[in-house]
Design an enzyme around this catalytic site. Structure first.
Site, mmCIF file in Angstrom:
data_model
loop_
_atom_site.group_PDB
_atom_site.id
_atom_site.type_symbol
_atom_site.label_atom_id
_atom_site.label_comp_id
_atom_site.label_asym_id
_atom_site.label_seq_id
_atom_site.Cartn_x
_atom_site.Cartn_y
_atom_site.Cartn_z
ATOM 1 N N PHE A 22 58.542 -7.074 87.449
ATOM 2 C CA PHE A 22 59.069 -7.263 88.805
ATOM 3 C C PHE A 22 60.020 -6.097 89.100
ATOM 4 O O PHE A 22 60.877 -5.771 88.288
ATOM 5 C CB PHE A 22 59.813 -8.593 88.898
ATOM 6 C CG PHE A 22 59.846 -9.186 90.276
ATOM 7 C CD1 PHE A 22 59.029 -10.259 90.611
ATOM 8 C CD2 PHE A 22 60.688 -8.669 91.249
ATOM 9 C CE1 PHE A 22 59.061 -10.815 91.890
ATOM 10 C CE2 PHE A 22 60.731 -9.207 92.514
ATOM 11 C CZ PHE A 22 59.921 -10.283 92.847
ATOM 12 N N ALA A 56 62.432 -11.091 85.456
ATOM 13 C CA ALA A 56 63.660 -11.235 84.678
ATOM 14 C C ALA A 56 63.827 -12.647 84.121
ATOM 15 O O ALA A 56 64.431 -12.833 83.059
ATOM 16 C CB ALA A 56 64.867 -10.871 85.541
ATOM 17 N N HIS A 88 66.028 -16.879 95.771
ATOM 18 C CA HIS A 88 66.474 -17.481 94.501
ATOM 19 C C HIS A 88 67.053 -16.441 93.540
ATOM 20 O O HIS A 88 67.014 -16.587 92.334
ATOM 21 C CB HIS A 88 65.386 -18.347 93.855
ATOM 22 C CG HIS A 88 64.127 -17.619 93.475
ATOM 23 N ND1 HIS A 88 63.185 -17.181 94.360
ATOM 24 C CD2 HIS A 88 63.642 -17.294 92.263
ATOM 25 C CE1 HIS A 88 62.192 -16.614 93.723
ATOM 26 N NE2 HIS A 88 62.449 -16.656 92.442
ATOM 27 N N PHE A 113 72.090 -7.184 77.608
ATOM 28 C CA PHE A 113 71.829 -7.514 79.018
ATOM 29 C C PHE A 113 71.787 -6.229 79.838
ATOM 30 O O PHE A 113 72.823 -5.696 80.249
ATOM 31 C CB PHE A 113 72.945 -8.439 79.521
ATOM 32 C CG PHE A 113 72.741 -8.933 80.926
ATOM 33 C CD1 PHE A 113 71.777 -9.879 81.213
ATOM 34 C CD2 PHE A 113 73.529 -8.463 81.965
ATOM 35 C CE1 PHE A 113 71.589 -10.350 82.511
ATOM 36 C CE2 PHE A 113 73.353 -8.917 83.264
ATOM 37 C CZ PHE A 113 72.380 -9.866 83.539
HETATM 38 N N1 INI Z 1 62.174 -11.321 89.110
HETATM 39 C C1 INI Z 1 62.882 -10.177 88.919
HETATM 40 O O1 INI Z 1 62.875 -9.633 87.808
HETATM 41 N N2 INI Z 1 63.591 -9.631 89.933
HETATM 42 C C2 INI Z 1 63.622 -10.191 91.177
HETATM 43 O O2 INI Z 1 64.295 -9.627 92.082
HETATM 44 C C3 INI Z 1 62.880 -11.375 91.403
HETATM 45 N N3 INI Z 1 62.824 -11.961 92.696
HETATM 46 O O3 INI Z 1 63.195 -11.273 93.655
HETATM 47 O O4 INI Z 1 62.420 -13.081 92.859
HETATM 48 C C4 INI Z 1 62.151 -11.929 90.323
HETATM 49 N N4 INI Z 1 61.445 -13.073 90.469
HETATM 50 C C5 INI Z 1 60.422 -13.481 89.529
HETATM 51 C C6 INI Z 1 60.997 -14.296 88.386
HETATM 52 O O5 INI Z 1 61.730 -13.464 87.500
HETATM 53 C C7 INI Z 1 59.878 -14.954 87.583
HETATM 54 O O6 INI Z 1 59.040 -13.966 87.049
HETATM 55 C C8 INI Z 1 59.027 -15.923 88.396
HETATM 56 O O7 INI Z 1 59.830 -16.847 89.087
HETATM 57 C C9 INI Z 1 58.048 -16.697 87.464
HETATM 58 O O8 INI Z 1 58.775 -17.512 86.553
#
Ligand code: INI
Length: 163
Positions: A22, A56, A88, A113
């Site tokens: 992501f 993340a 979220h 981290f």
């Molecule tokens: N994951 C990120 O690493 N950064 C983000 O900004 C983000 N947003 O914007 O939602 C994000 N969402 C995905 C999350 O980490 C999970 O992969 C997903 O919810 C599946 O469990």
């Protein structure tokens, strides 16, 4: 008095990087920074693994699994949570932070981290090789320092089980 400090020479040490896809535009640069840092401090190619997770939120499980293998001296978690892109934000960023700390505590292996939490993509890029440096490099420095420090601490002093 003894003062203990971690060293940054890391020849012979093994490291894993857990990185989230992501915001890969940002996280890819963090990974480049972390890998460059570890190589610059003597870590061999065969002693460095990079594992990609979806986001993340998934970093803690990957980090804990990597740490629990006993293969690595430290695990570096890299990600970018950008508020502008998600309602979220707080859940993802908060759970990543808590989970990464728990992974370290459960295994006794340093889990670093290196997750950017920013308002905008621009702020994230500034910290991924831009005008505020590369936090991936900084996270790798912390990993080396903690690996060295833990080696110097009494072995029965910490939580978790040291491999
Ligand atoms: N994951 C990120 O690493 N950064 C983000 O900004 C983000 N947003 O914007 O939602 C994000 N969402 C995905 C999350 O980490 C999970 O992969 C997903 O919810 C599946 O469990």
């Amino acid at each position: 008095m003894r003062e203990l400090r971690g060293a940054f020479t890391s020849r012979g040490r093994r490291f894993a990087v857990a990185a989230s896809r992501f915001n890969e535009l940002v996280v890819g640069k963090l990974v480049e920074g972390a890998v460059a840092c570890l190589r610059a401090h003597g870590v061999a190619e065969d002693d460095l693994d990079v594992a990609w997770v979806p986001g993340a939120f998934e970093l803690p499980l990957a980090a804990r699994t990597l740490a629990a293998t006993g293969t690595y001296d430290a695990v570096v978690c890299l990600g970018a949570v950008i508020r502008g892109e998600t309602a979220h934000f707080d859940y993802v960023a908060g759970q990543a932070a808590v989970g990464i700390r728990e992974a370290a505590e459960a295994t006794g292996v340093p889990v670093i981290f290196g997750v950017l939490t920013t308002e905008t993509l621009e702020q994230a890029l500034d910290r991924a090789g831009g005008k505020h440096g590369n936090k991936g490099w900084d996270a790798a420095m912390a990993a080396m320092e903690m690996a060295s420090l833990l080696e110097q601490l009494p072995k029965d002093a910490g939580p978790g089980e040291r491999p």
